[in-house]
Motif scaffolding. Structure first.
Motif, mmCIF file in Angstrom:
data_model
loop_
_atom_site.group_PDB
_atom_site.id
_atom_site.type_symbol
_atom_site.label_atom_id
_atom_site.label_comp_id
_atom_site.label_asym_id
_atom_site.label_seq_id
_atom_site.Cartn_x
_atom_site.Cartn_y
_atom_site.Cartn_z
ATOM 1 N N ARG A 164 2.913 -3.614 4.268
ATOM 2 C CA ARG A 164 2.351 -3.571 2.925
ATOM 3 C C ARG A 164 2.493 -4.939 2.265
ATOM 4 O O ARG A 164 3.501 -5.594 2.393
ATOM 5 C CB ARG A 164 3.054 -2.519 2.087
ATOM 6 C CG ARG A 164 2.809 -1.126 2.597
ATOM 7 C CD ARG A 164 3.568 -0.119 1.763
ATOM 8 N NE ARG A 164 3.575 1.153 2.427
ATOM 9 C CZ ARG A 164 2.843 2.188 2.030
ATOM 10 N NH1 ARG A 164 2.082 2.096 0.995
ATOM 11 N NH2 ARG A 164 2.897 3.322 2.686
ATOM 12 N N LYS A 165 1.441 -5.330 1.576
ATOM 13 C CA LYS A 165 1.438 -6.580 0.836
ATOM 14 C C LYS A 165 0.872 -6.333 -0.549
ATOM 15 O O LYS A 165 0.225 -5.326 -0.785
ATOM 16 C CB LYS A 165 0.574 -7.626 1.542
ATOM 17 C CG LYS A 165 1.182 -8.186 2.796
ATOM 18 C CD LYS A 165 0.412 -9.391 3.219
ATOM 19 C CE LYS A 165 1.367 -10.328 3.905
ATOM 20 N NZ LYS A 165 0.848 -11.657 4.005
ATOM 21 N N GLY B 54 -0.988 -14.967 -5.108
ATOM 22 C CA GLY B 54 0.026 -14.106 -4.517
ATOM 23 C C GLY B 54 1.025 -14.840 -3.644
ATOM 24 O O GLY B 54 1.803 -14.214 -2.928
ATOM 25 N N LYS B 55 1.028 -16.175 -3.697
ATOM 26 C CA LYS B 55 2.007 -16.938 -2.916
ATOM 27 C C LYS B 55 3.390 -16.891 -3.547
ATOM 28 O O LYS B 55 4.390 -17.075 -2.873
ATOM 29 C CB LYS B 55 1.547 -18.389 -2.766
ATOM 30 C CG LYS B 55 0.348 -18.538 -1.868
ATOM 31 C CD LYS B 55 -0.041 -19.990 -1.724
ATOM 32 C CE LYS B 55 -1.292 -20.112 -0.860
ATOM 33 N NZ LYS B 55 -1.754 -21.499 -0.796
ATOM 34 N N SER B 56 3.451 -16.688 -4.845
ATOM 35 C CA SER B 56 4.716 -16.478 -5.551
ATOM 36 C C SER B 56 4.448 -15.510 -6.691
ATOM 37 O O SER B 56 3.291 -15.178 -6.976
ATOM 38 C CB SER B 56 5.302 -17.801 -6.065
ATOM 39 O OG SER B 56 4.486 -18.364 -7.060
ATOM 40 N N TYR B 57 5.515 -15.058 -7.321
ATOM 41 C CA TYR B 57 5.389 -14.005 -8.312
ATOM 42 C C TYR B 57 6.128 -14.364 -9.598
ATOM 43 O O TYR B 57 7.188 -14.986 -9.555
ATOM 44 C CB TYR B 57 5.968 -12.690 -7.763
ATOM 45 C CG TYR B 57 5.359 -12.295 -6.457
ATOM 46 C CD1 TYR B 57 4.112 -11.687 -6.415
ATOM 47 C CD2 TYR B 57 6.011 -12.554 -5.257
ATOM 48 C CE1 TYR B 57 3.529 -11.328 -5.212
ATOM 49 C CE2 TYR B 57 5.436 -12.203 -4.043
ATOM 50 C CZ TYR B 57 4.191 -11.592 -4.026
ATOM 51 O OH TYR B 57 3.616 -11.250 -2.845
ATOM 52 N N GLU C 218 -2.431 -5.228 -6.517
ATOM 53 C CA GLU C 218 -2.862 -4.065 -5.739
ATOM 54 C C GLU C 218 -2.038 -4.032 -4.469
ATOM 55 O O GLU C 218 -1.768 -5.081 -3.878
ATOM 56 C CB GLU C 218 -4.336 -4.196 -5.334
ATOM 57 C CG GLU C 218 -5.310 -4.076 -6.457
ATOM 58 C CD GLU C 218 -6.740 -4.266 -5.942
ATOM 59 O OE1 GLU C 218 -7.057 -3.794 -4.839
ATOM 60 O OE2 GLU C 218 -7.508 -4.912 -6.657
ATOM 61 N N ARG C 219 -1.655 -2.854 -4.062
ATOM 62 C CA ARG C 219 -0.949 -2.714 -2.783
ATOM 63 C C ARG C 219 -1.968 -2.663 -1.664
ATOM 64 O O ARG C 219 -2.915 -1.898 -1.702
ATOM 65 C CB ARG C 219 -0.105 -1.458 -2.783
ATOM 66 C CG ARG C 219 1.077 -1.578 -3.716
ATOM 67 C CD ARG C 219 1.882 -0.335 -3.762
ATOM 68 N NE ARG C 219 2.532 -0.114 -2.468
ATOM 69 C CZ ARG C 219 3.271 0.932 -2.189
ATOM 70 N NH1 ARG C 219 3.457 1.859 -3.092
ATOM 71 N NH2 ARG C 219 3.829 1.056 -1.020
#
Length: 71
Positions: A2-3, A39-42, A64-65
């Motif tokens: 999962r991402k 999405g490389k960092s949060y 989104e998953r």
């Protein structure tokens, strides 16, 4: 596996704010904001809640998953 797929860039684009506005608000580099969008960092949890409020969405809307198939 999962991402998380970031929707932050899309939400920024449809809002009245720019990436530069976010950079200044959170005192981050342009590269950091770009990484949030890809999405490389949060963002931190506090930043996520503030960002959702700023972009007029729920925290759940920021990502989104995704399920990736593994070989």
């Amino acid at each position: 596996m999962r991402k998380l797929k970031s929707n932050i860039g899309w939400l920024i684009d449809k809002s009245e704010y720019t990436r530069e506005d976010l950079r200044q608000r959170y005192n981050k580099t342009a590269n950091t904001i770009s990484n949030w969008c890809t999405g490389k960092s949060y963002p931190s949890v506090l930043e996520l809640y503030d960002l959702a409020e700023l972009l007029n969405c729920k925290v759940d809307d920021l990502y989104e998953r995704k399920v990736e198939k593994t070989d």
